[in-house]
Each structure stands twice: as structure tokens, then as C-alpha cells.
Enzyme design. Structure first.
Site, PDB file in Angstrom:
ATOM      1  N   CYS A  41      -8.426  -7.808  22.970  1.00 43.77           N
ATOM      2  CA  CYS A  41      -7.771  -7.183  21.808  1.00 43.77           C
ATOM      3  C   CYS A  41      -6.626  -6.280  22.254  1.00 43.77           C
ATOM      4  O   CYS A  41      -6.067  -5.544  21.441  1.00 43.77           O
ATOM      5  CB  CYS A  41      -8.789  -6.372  20.994  1.00 43.77           C
ATOM      6  SG  CYS A  41      -9.569  -5.041  21.915  1.00 43.77           S
ATOM      7  N   GLN A  50     -16.702  -8.369  14.571  1.00 37.46           N
ATOM      8  CA  GLN A  50     -15.280  -8.516  14.235  1.00 37.46           C
ATOM      9  C   GLN A  50     -15.045  -8.244  12.753  1.00 37.46           C
ATOM     10  O   GLN A  50     -15.841  -8.639  11.904  1.00 37.46           O
ATOM     11  CB  GLN A  50     -14.808  -9.938  14.572  1.00 37.46           C
ATOM     12  CG  GLN A  50     -14.828 -10.267  16.057  1.00 37.46           C
ATOM     13  CD  GLN A  50     -13.701  -9.607  16.838  1.00 37.46           C
ATOM     14  OE1 GLN A  50     -12.904  -8.854  16.289  1.00 37.46           O
ATOM     15  NE2 GLN A  50     -13.654  -9.864  18.131  1.00 37.46           N
ATOM     16  N   CYS A 106      -8.214   0.890  -0.357  1.00 36.71           N
ATOM     17  CA  CYS A 106      -7.585   0.272   0.814  1.00 36.71           C
ATOM     18  C   CYS A 106      -7.396  -1.217   0.544  1.00 36.71           C
ATOM     19  O   CYS A 106      -8.378  -1.973   0.508  1.00 36.71           O
ATOM     20  CB  CYS A 106      -8.439   0.477   2.054  1.00 36.71           C
ATOM     21  SG  CYS A 106      -7.758  -0.368   3.514  1.00 36.71           S
ATOM     22  N   CYS A 143      -1.588   0.328   7.937  1.00 40.52           N
ATOM     23  CA  CYS A 143      -0.866  -0.955   7.803  1.00 40.52           C
ATOM     24  C   CYS A 143       0.613  -0.752   8.150  1.00 40.52           C
ATOM     25  O   CYS A 143       1.492  -0.897   7.305  1.00 40.52           O
ATOM     26  CB  CYS A 143      -1.039  -1.540   6.407  1.00 40.52           C
ATOM     27  SG  CYS A 143      -0.987  -0.349   5.043  1.00 40.52           S
ATOM     28  N   CYS A 176       0.833  -1.204   0.000  1.00 36.00           N
ATOM     29  CA  CYS A 176       0.000   0.000   0.000  1.00 36.00           C
ATOM     30  C   CYS A 176       0.869   1.255   0.000  1.00 36.00           C
ATOM     31  O   CYS A 176       1.571   1.529   0.975  1.00 36.00           O
ATOM     32  CB  CYS A 176      -0.934   0.018   1.204  1.00 36.00           C
ATOM     33  SG  CYS A 176      -2.003   1.472   1.255  1.00 36.00           S
ATOM     34  N   TYR A 188     -20.207  -8.714  27.994  1.00 32.01           N
ATOM     35  CA  TYR A 188     -19.925  -7.863  26.827  1.00 32.01           C
ATOM     36  C   TYR A 188     -20.262  -8.673  25.565  1.00 32.01           C
ATOM     37  O   TYR A 188     -19.455  -8.812  24.654  1.00 32.01           O
ATOM     38  CB  TYR A 188     -18.454  -7.399  26.801  1.00 32.01           C
ATOM     39  CG  TYR A 188     -17.985  -6.783  28.089  1.00 32.01           C
ATOM     40  CD1 TYR A 188     -18.193  -5.439  28.361  1.00 32.01           C
ATOM     41  CD2 TYR A 188     -17.348  -7.555  29.057  1.00 32.01           C
ATOM     42  CE1 TYR A 188     -17.765  -4.871  29.550  1.00 32.01           C
ATOM     43  CE2 TYR A 188     -16.915  -7.001  30.257  1.00 32.01           C
ATOM     44  CZ  TYR A 188     -17.125  -5.657  30.506  1.00 32.01           C
ATOM     45  OH  TYR A 188     -16.704  -5.120  31.680  1.00 32.01           O
ATOM     46  N   CYS A 227      -1.832   7.244   6.008  1.00 35.90           N
ATOM     47  CA  CYS A 227      -2.986   6.965   6.877  1.00 35.90           C
ATOM     48  C   CYS A 227      -2.624   6.125   8.090  1.00 35.90           C
ATOM     49  O   CYS A 227      -3.367   6.104   9.073  1.00 35.90           O
ATOM     50  CB  CYS A 227      -4.123   6.316   6.080  1.00 35.90           C
ATOM     51  SG  CYS A 227      -4.017   4.539   5.899  1.00 35.90           S
TER      52      CYS A 227
END
Length: 447
Positions: free
Chosen positions: A404, A275, A160, A77, A68, A313, A74
Site C-alpha cells: 500500500c 481492506q 462522508c 478526499c 464533498c 502478514y 478533514c
């Protein structure tokens, strides 16, 4: 000040880590493990420094060409210059390091517990969702793109490569369509979400706007000509971090997004979480079911017959529904209104019985009584003070904690071990190739 260093490892962040001649740790943007580089120190603190690469003396054997060209602008990645196998090893190492540094584990125990990171079949083109920031710039031109990390700036690449092919060029298509639809007026669009499923072919565009008058039909017609959407919705909310939602209205199509995960189907409202890597989310579910003693076979999850399991959650039911399919009696706790509605709808759609409790996990947990097992998948901040103690009071024999964020997870690991639970298994799962993010599925057993 410039000096030559050898980059040692990837940190938990976009930067690589090495050491200056003084012994001080230095964080290097764009570095790869094994690089020999001449670096220029740009920031120096008492405990660490930051530097940029002035010249690569000897590139690392794990350094690769990124795909990319807009990645630097941005920041989406930041590990694309690192070979994928090295990314997986760095993620595993960062999880083990968190156990040592934050949970106080001995290095040998941490290394033994943390399994190799499960790779993603798709290293590019895996994202089922893009979130785009939107605003009018100082010239009155509508801007739509990706928020640069830690700033309010918007980078505006046309595509993207992390996203599904159907979404790859969505930033450019949506920017052009919304500029045309708005003309010189400001419709107060501050965020645009777009989701796609490879399995159901659903594609939803969600416009986040301030409450007020809105040209619904005109906007829907323009967006339909730009993307083949099955659903176009408007989420009315106050801009800012809190984003208190005032309402959701369907502008065109079915008004929600449908995805298939394992043997279940899920309807997800625009404000609800799901997800972003569907295939890897299936592996999260399989690991969670296995952590409670069940299994996921060709016909779906099984082996949890009669267990009373709480899912904290719970979101739209990513774990609740497979747990119920496996035979468990599930109490699902969720505070977000849109997710509560999704969860009830998804349980009905999949023909399983889930008791849905709308409320805050910390507040509802003491009311649940004794439990056989528990699954918890909190936000990045981890578990609030007192929640681990409340879980221990409910005395589940096993706890599966999905995280996460290795740092807050490791903090909570220490709390669990202080409350009589022993960490028995740690499985990192890569849902986010080309980035430093990693999911962790961990199993605790009551001592």
C-alpha cells in the site's frame, strides 16, 4: 512572492507538482495537472518549495467539481477535484516513478512493467469502514470526527460520501448518540470504528476506550437507536500509537463483522485489519493468485494444487483462504492475536486447511524451510531489514508482494533484485478513489 506556473503532475501525496521560474520543484495544494495558476510561495526549502493557488489563470481540462464540501477540512478526499481517469493515470505514473527513483530502474523498464491502474467500479460510496477520532474538547463537549492529516485536530462533518450509504451519515448519528449517552461524564472513548457490508448487511460499531468501568447496557441501547447495528463491541486499549489491546467485549449482537470476498466469507474482530474496498480487494486476490500461476474462475480460485505457499502478514486470511481454495498448502504467519484467532476461525468456516503460525514474520520465516511460492502483504513500512534475505534463503520460485506504499515497496524491489529475484509484473489497483493512495500487486521470479 507570486508567479505563474503550469502544474505538471500529481505527486504521491495530496499536492500537485510544478516548477518555479528558477527550476525548483513546487508543491501546490489543490492543483490539477494542466492548471495554469498564479501561485504564492508559502514555504521555501533548498530543494523545493510549497505554494498555494492565488488565482487560476486557466483551469486544467481534467479539473472537476468535488462532491464533498467538507473535504478541505478533514483531508479525506484530496484528489476529488481531479477527473477519475486522470487520478488512475497519476497513480500508475507514481508507481513507475518510485521504481525509477528508489529502485534505480531505467525509465523504459519501469514504464514497460507498470500496467494501467485497475479502476474501482465505485468512485464514491466504496468504503466499508470509517474510523473516527473522539475526545472531550476544552468546553467538556464530546467531539467525534475525522483526524486532520498530521494533526490532533478533529474535523466534524455530518457525513462522508466515500462511505457506503449505510455509513454515510454515521458520524453525525454516532456523535449525537454518544453525547446523549455520556452526558457530562467522560467515558474515555478515544476512537470509534464502524464497518458495513453491502453483501451480508452486517454493521458493527466498535468503541475504543481506556480500560475501566463502563455503562455497557446503557451505551448499547443508545447506539442501537442511532444505527441498525448487528454488533456493538468495546475495545479496551491504552490510547496512543501503540494501542496495546487489553480486551474486547461484546455489548450487543454477534460480536464480530462478517464480509463476503469472492467465494469465501470472513469474520473479522474489531481490532483486526480488513481492506476497506471489498470489490477491489477481490481484484487484489485475483492478481495475487494469478501471479503464482493460478486463476480465479466462477467457482473460485484454482490451479495451485500441491504448491507449498507461505502467506506473511496474513491478517484474517484475505489471501490465505483463496490460496488454500486454489489447492495450495498454505503456511500463514501473523503476529496480531485478534487476527490469528480470526484466521483460524475463517479457515474452519470456509472448510480449508491453513497452517496458522502466530508470530513475527521476520522471526518465523527462517523456520519455514523451503517454499514453492510466497505472498507477502506488509504494513506501510514495508519489509523489515533481513526479511528479503530470509525469503531468498527459502528459495520460492515466485513471490507476490502486495503493497500500500510505493516508496517502501520500491526500496524492497531493489533488495529482491539484489537477492536474485527479477520483478516480472506490476499491477496497481485503485482501492481508494479521490485519494493519492494506491495498492500494488507485484510478481517476482527467481532467476
Amino acid at each position: 512572492m507570486e508567479e505563474t506556473i503550469t502544474v505538471e503532475r500529481m505527486g504521491y501525496g495530496s499536492e500537485a507538482v510544478g516548477r518555479l521560474s528558477s527550476g525548483k520543484a513546487v508543491f501546490v495544494e489543490g492543483g490539477a495537472p494542466g492548471d495554469v495558476a498564479e501561485v504564492e510561495v508559502v514555504e521555501e526549502k533548498p530543494a523545493f518549495a510549497r505554494a498555494r493557488i492565488a488565482r487560476l489563470v486557466e483551469p486544467s481540462p481534467v479539473r472537476v467539481e468535488g462532491r464533498c464540501g467538507a473535504g478541505e477540512a478533514c483531508g479525506g478526499c484530496p484528489w476529488q477535484h481531479v477527473a477519475y481517469e486522470a487520478q488512475l493515470e497519476a497513480k500508475r505514473a507514481n508507481v513507475a516513478a518510485a521504481l525509477e527513483r528508489t529502485a534505480g530502474f531505467e525509465a523504459a523498464r519501469a514504464e514497460e512493467l507498470v500496467r494501467p491502474c485497475l479502476p474501482s467500479k465505485r468512485q464514491w460510496g466504496y468504503r466499508n469502514k470509517l474510523e473516527l477520532g473522539a475526545r472531550m474538547d476544552e468546553r467538556g463537549v464530546f467531539q467525534l470526527g475525522f483526524h486532520r492529516e498530521g494533526t490532533h485536530d478533529i474535523a466534524t462533518p455530518d457525513s462522508c460520501p466515500l462511505a457506503h450509504d449505510a455509513l454515510k451519515k454515521a458520524p453525525k448519528a454516532l456523535r449525537g448518540a454518544l453525547r446523549f449517552a455520556q452526558g457530562s461524564s467522560d467515558l474515555e472513548i478515544f476512537r470509534v470504528g464502524v464497518r458495513h457490508s453491502l453483501r451480508t448487511r452486517d454493521l458493527e460499531v466498535a468503541l475504543w476506550t481506556a480500560p475501566g468501568a463502563f455503562p455497557r447496557a446503557h451505551i448499547a441501547k443508545t447506539l442501537k437507536s442511532a444505527l441498525k447495528a448487528t454488533s456493538i463491541v468495546r475495545v479496551m486499549a491504552d490510547p496512543g500509537k501503540a494501542r496495546k489491546i487489553k480486551g474486547v467485549e461484546t455489548l450487543d449482537g454477534k460480536g464480530c463483522w462478517e464480509e463476503e470476498l469472492g467465494s469465501a466469507r470472513y469474520l473479522t474482530s474489531a481490532p483486526s485489519f480488513f481492506q476497506v474496498n471489498t470489490a477491489q480487494a477481490e481484484r487484489l486476490v485475483a492478481e495475487a493468485v494469478a501471479g503464482l500461476g493460478g486463476a480465479v474462475g466462477e467457482d473460485g480460485p484454482e490451479g495451485l494444487d500441491g504448491l507449498l505457499v507461505a502467506d506473511l502478514y496474513a491478517g484474517g486470511g484475505t489471501f490465505s483462504i483463496p490460496l488454500a481454495q486454489a489447492g495450495a498448502d498454505v503456511l500463514a504467519v501473523e503476529s496480531a492475536g485478534s487476527s490469528v484467532r480470526d484466521l483460524r476461525r475463517n479457515a474452519d468456516m470456509n472448510g480449508v486447511d491453513v497452517e496458522v503460525i502466530g508470530g513475527d514474520a521476520a522471526r518465523e520465516l527462517p523456520e519455514l524451510g523451503g517454499l514453492d511460492a510466497l505472498v507477502v502483504d506488509p504494513p506501510r513500512a514495508g519489509l523489515a531489514d533481513g526479511v528479503v534475505e530470509s525469503i531468498a534463503a527459502a528459495a520460492p520460485g515466485r513471490v507476490v508482494y502486495v503493497s500500500c506504499n510505493p516508496a517502501t515497496w520500491a526500496r524492497d524491489v531493489k533488495r529482491f533484485e539484489q537477492e536474485g529475484y527479477r520483478l516480472a509484473r506490476v499491477q496497481p489497483v485503485d482501492l481508494f478513489p479521490q485519494t493519492f493512495h494506491v495498492e500494488v500487486v507485484s510478481t517476482f521470479e527467481r532467476v
